[in-house]
Design a protein around this motif. Structure first.
Motif, PDB file in Angstrom:
ATOM      1  N   ARG A  23     -19.477 -21.865 -15.505  1.00 53.64           N
ATOM      2  CA  ARG A  23     -20.320 -20.829 -16.097  1.00 53.64           C
ATOM      3  C   ARG A  23     -21.367 -21.474 -17.002  1.00 53.64           C
ATOM      4  N   PRO A  24     -22.624 -21.061 -16.904  1.00 58.38           N
ATOM      5  CA  PRO A  24     -23.656 -21.683 -17.749  1.00 58.38           C
ATOM      6  C   PRO A  24     -23.420 -21.382 -19.223  1.00 58.38           C
ATOM      7  N   VAL A  25     -23.839 -22.290 -20.066  1.00 61.45           N
ATOM      8  CA  VAL A  25     -23.811 -22.073 -21.506  1.00 61.45           C
ATOM      9  C   VAL A  25     -25.123 -21.392 -21.884  1.00 61.45           C
ATOM     10  N   VAL A  26     -25.018 -20.256 -22.556  1.00 62.14           N
ATOM     11  CA  VAL A  26     -26.209 -19.499 -22.960  1.00 62.14           C
ATOM     12  C   VAL A  26     -26.382 -19.640 -24.466  1.00 62.14           C
ATOM     13  N   LEU A  27     -27.484 -20.256 -24.863  1.00 61.05           N
ATOM     14  CA  LEU A  27     -27.806 -20.435 -26.280  1.00 61.05           C
ATOM     15  C   LEU A  27     -28.876 -19.420 -26.668  1.00 61.05           C
ATOM     16  N   SER A  28     -28.565 -18.600 -27.651  1.00 58.66           N
ATOM     17  CA  SER A  28     -29.540 -17.653 -28.188  1.00 58.66           C
ATOM     18  C   SER A  28     -30.118 -18.247 -29.463  1.00 58.66           C
ATOM     19  N   CYS A  29     -31.442 -18.234 -29.550  1.00 59.23           N
ATOM     20  CA  CYS A  29     -32.107 -18.880 -30.698  1.00 59.23           C
ATOM     21  C   CYS A  29     -33.233 -17.984 -31.197  1.00 59.23           C
ATOM     22  N   GLU A  30     -33.463 -18.009 -32.503  1.00 57.13           N
ATOM     23  CA  GLU A  30     -34.595 -17.261 -33.051  1.00 57.13           C
ATOM     24  C   GLU A  30     -35.886 -17.741 -32.396  1.00 57.13           C
ATOM     25  N   ARG A  31     -36.757 -16.779 -32.116  1.00 57.23           N
ATOM     26  CA  ARG A  31     -37.939 -17.052 -31.295  1.00 57.23           C
ATOM     27  C   ARG A  31     -38.781 -18.211 -31.839  1.00 57.23           C
ATOM     28  N   SER A  32     -39.107 -18.174 -33.114  1.00 59.39           N
ATOM     29  CA  SER A  32     -39.990 -19.209 -33.670  1.00 59.39           C
ATOM     30  C   SER A  32     -39.322 -20.578 -33.672  1.00 59.39           C
ATOM     31  N   VAL A  33     -38.030 -20.623 -34.001  1.00 59.27           N
ATOM     32  CA  VAL A  33     -37.310 -21.896 -33.996  1.00 59.27           C
ATOM     33  C   VAL A  33     -37.239 -22.456 -32.578  1.00 59.27           C
ATOM     34  N   SER A  41     -23.179 -17.577 -25.366  1.00 57.17           N
ATOM     35  CA  SER A  41     -22.104 -18.498 -25.730  1.00 57.17           C
ATOM     36  C   SER A  41     -22.216 -18.955 -27.176  1.00 57.17           C
ATOM     37  N   LEU A  42     -23.445 -19.180 -27.626  1.00 62.51           N
ATOM     38  CA  LEU A  42     -23.693 -19.745 -28.947  1.00 62.51           C
ATOM     39  C   LEU A  42     -25.028 -19.216 -29.442  1.00 62.51           C
ATOM     40  N   ALA A  43     -25.133 -18.951 -30.743  1.00 59.70           N
ATOM     41  CA  ALA A  43     -26.381 -18.433 -31.304  1.00 59.70           C
ATOM     42  C   ALA A  43     -26.806 -19.281 -32.495  1.00 59.70           C
ATOM     43  N   LEU A  44     -28.098 -19.592 -32.552  1.00 62.38           N
ATOM     44  CA  LEU A  44     -28.689 -20.279 -33.704  1.00 62.38           C
ATOM     45  C   LEU A  44     -29.471 -19.227 -34.481  1.00 62.38           C
ATOM     46  N   ARG A  45     -29.047 -18.996 -35.722  1.00 61.95           N
ATOM     47  CA  ARG A  45     -29.641 -17.927 -36.511  1.00 61.95           C
ATOM     48  C   ARG A  45     -29.893 -18.361 -37.949  1.00 61.95           C
ATOM     49  N   ARG A  46     -30.917 -17.765 -38.549  1.00 61.20           N
ATOM     50  CA  ARG A  46     -31.062 -17.819 -40.004  1.00 61.20           C
ATOM     51  C   ARG A  46     -30.055 -16.827 -40.558  1.00 61.20           C
ATOM     52  N   LEU A  47     -29.199 -17.293 -41.444  1.00 58.12           N
ATOM     53  CA  LEU A  47     -28.066 -16.484 -41.892  1.00 58.12           C
ATOM     54  C   LEU A  47     -28.477 -15.545 -43.015  1.00 58.12           C
ATOM     55  N   ASP A  48     -29.281 -14.549 -42.661  1.00 57.95           N
ATOM     56  CA  ASP A  48     -29.758 -13.579 -43.634  1.00 57.95           C
ATOM     57  C   ASP A  48     -29.214 -12.187 -43.329  1.00 57.95           C
ATOM     58  N   PHE A  49     -28.045 -12.133 -42.693  1.00 55.95           N
ATOM     59  CA  PHE A  49     -27.417 -10.859 -42.349  1.00 55.95           C
ATOM     60  C   PHE A  49     -25.900 -11.041 -42.434  1.00 55.95           C
ATOM     61  N   HIS A  97     -28.723 -22.297 -20.491  1.00 55.44           N
ATOM     62  CA  HIS A  97     -29.736 -21.246 -20.448  1.00 55.44           C
ATOM     63  C   HIS A  97     -30.121 -20.894 -21.884  1.00 55.44           C
ATOM     64  N   LEU A  98     -31.388 -20.598 -22.102  1.00 53.91           N
ATOM     65  CA  LEU A  98     -31.895 -20.282 -23.431  1.00 53.91           C
ATOM     66  C   LEU A  98     -32.425 -18.862 -23.463  1.00 53.91           C
ATOM     67  N   SER A  99     -32.003 -18.106 -24.469  1.00 51.42           N
ATOM     68  CA  SER A  99     -32.573 -16.772 -24.699  1.00 51.42           C
ATOM     69  C   SER A  99     -33.052 -16.720 -26.140  1.00 51.42           C
ATOM     70  N   VAL A 100     -33.992 -15.819 -26.425  1.00 51.12           N
ATOM     71  CA  VAL A 100     -34.528 -15.722 -27.778  1.00 51.12           C
ATOM     72  C   VAL A 100     -34.143 -14.387 -28.388  1.00 51.12           C
ATOM     73  N   GLY A 101     -33.903 -14.404 -29.673  1.00 47.96           N
ATOM     74  CA  GLY A 101     -33.536 -13.187 -30.380  1.00 47.96           C
ATOM     75  C   GLY A 101     -33.188 -13.531 -31.813  1.00 47.96           C
ATOM     76  N   GLY A 102     -33.142 -12.532 -32.671  1.00 46.92           N
ATOM     77  CA  GLY A 102     -32.827 -12.756 -34.066  1.00 46.92           C
ATOM     78  C   GLY A 102     -31.797 -11.768 -34.565  1.00 46.92           C
ATOM     79  N   GLY A 103     -31.183 -12.097 -35.692  1.00 53.22           N
ATOM     80  CA  GLY A 103     -30.226 -11.198 -36.311  1.00 53.22           C
ATOM     81  C   GLY A 103     -28.912 -11.125 -35.565  1.00 53.22           C
ATOM     82  N   PRO A 104     -28.110 -10.085 -35.866  1.00 49.88           N
ATOM     83  CA  PRO A 104     -26.790  -9.937 -35.238  1.00 49.88           C
ATOM     84  C   PRO A 104     -26.909  -9.752 -33.729  1.00 49.88           C
ATOM     85  N   LEU A 105     -25.801 -10.037 -33.023  1.00 51.15           N
ATOM     86  CA  LEU A 105     -25.790  -9.841 -31.579  1.00 51.15           C
ATOM     87  C   LEU A 105     -24.370  -9.545 -31.134  1.00 51.15           C
TER      88      LEU A 105
END
Length: 293
Positions: free
Chosen positions: A95-105, A143-151, A127-135
């Motif tokens: 199964r592919p690893v899906v990394l969600s990352c804030e758009r600008s980062v 699979s994994l999310a890179l976020r600014r921890l402001d929530f 695989h890379l997807s973009v998004g911010g905040g909770p999910l």
């Protein structure tokens, strides 16, 4: 008379072991049960089915015709179950690893570095997807999310701190004199509309811009600054590569704003993805360390 009682799976497991191994004692050893427990389970199965499954054969036992038929069917059923389990495990492993990352980062820091990860781990399909905040990890298939921890962080998530957030003004070298003289256009992101007011409040004597222009995202204001359109107040991580190349300058440096970025993952991660996730987390942690240097 046909019985309607459903046989116990434990009784059937005991019968299958005796039929496969040829003796009660061998089945008891394989199942970590006593000889008597196995004998009782086989007798109960025979009684529930209304069939004789074994018959005496010298000092041992042998399957009856009915017992042979049931043992053969159970062998096929167990083989099918084992094949299905192997298939499911293989699917999880592939199964592919899906990394969600804030758009600008993602745009300004992650994507320019991802080829290094893929070169080091060609076996991992990322695989890379973009998004911010909770999910929702399950719904979004992340699979994994890179976020600014402001929530608020959900209690079912595991968080690995990655790097601190620091903010500062960046501009082309040609705009430095105007910035020092207070003759400049401020570039601001609509995602943090109060950033310039907050920053100026911490800079006594610093002249306010003659105008402020708002763009939708931080990666846009950094690109606008690099094009000479004004001075962008942005996170250091987004301007890092342009600062190192000399395309942008940061005359006042960057000040921590009290927040940080982190890697978020569900505590109950799919077991098949564990090695790939560990490799990705290690790489991201190293890349963040290099960025903070």
């Amino acid at each position: 008379m046909k019985t309607t009682r459903r046989p116990s799976l434990n009784d059937m497991r005991a019968f299958e072991a005796v039929a496969r191994l040829g003796s009660m004692r061998a089945a008891a050893d394989a199942l970590a049960l006593t000889h008597g427990a196995v004998s009782r389970r086989v007798a109960k199965l025979s009684d529930d089915l209304g069939l004789e499954l074994f018959e005496p054969a010298g000092r041992g036992l042998r399957l009856t015709t009915e017992g042979q038929a049931l043992a053969s069917a159970m062998g096929r059923a167990l083989a099918l179950i084992n094949d299905t389990i192997d298939s499911l495990r293989d699917r999880d492993a592939k199964r592919p690893v899906v990394l969600s990352c804030e758009r600008s980062v993602a745009m300004r820091w992650l994507i320019p570095r991802l080829s290094a990860f893929q070169d080091s781990h060609p076996e991992i399909e990322l695989h890379l997807s973009v998004g911010g905040g909770p999910l929702d990890f399950s719904r979004d298939q992340v699979s994994l999310a890179l976020r600014r921890l402001d929530f608020p962080v959900h209690p079912d998530w595991r968080v690995t701190p990655l790097m601190r957030e620091s903010m500062g003004p960046v501009m082309t070298p040609a705009l430095l004199p105007g910035f020092e003289a207070g003759d400049y256009v401020a570039l601001a992101s609509r995602t943090r509309p109060a950033a310039w007011d907050d920053w100026l409040g911490q800079q006594p004597g610093r002249a306010a811009p003659r105008a402020t222009r708002y763009l939708d995202h931080h990666f846009l204001i950094v690109e606008a600054a690099a094009a000479g359109l004004g001075v962008a107040l942005c996170p250091r991580i987004l301007a890092l590569d342009d600062l190192r190349s000399g395309r942008l300058a940061a005359p006042l440096g960057f000040a921590p704003d009290g927040s940080e970025y982190g890697l978020i993952e569900p505590k109950a991660a799919p077991p098949g993805a564990a090695p790939a996730l560990a490799a990705l987390k290690d790489w991201l942690t190293g890349a963040a360390r290099e960025a903070d240097a």
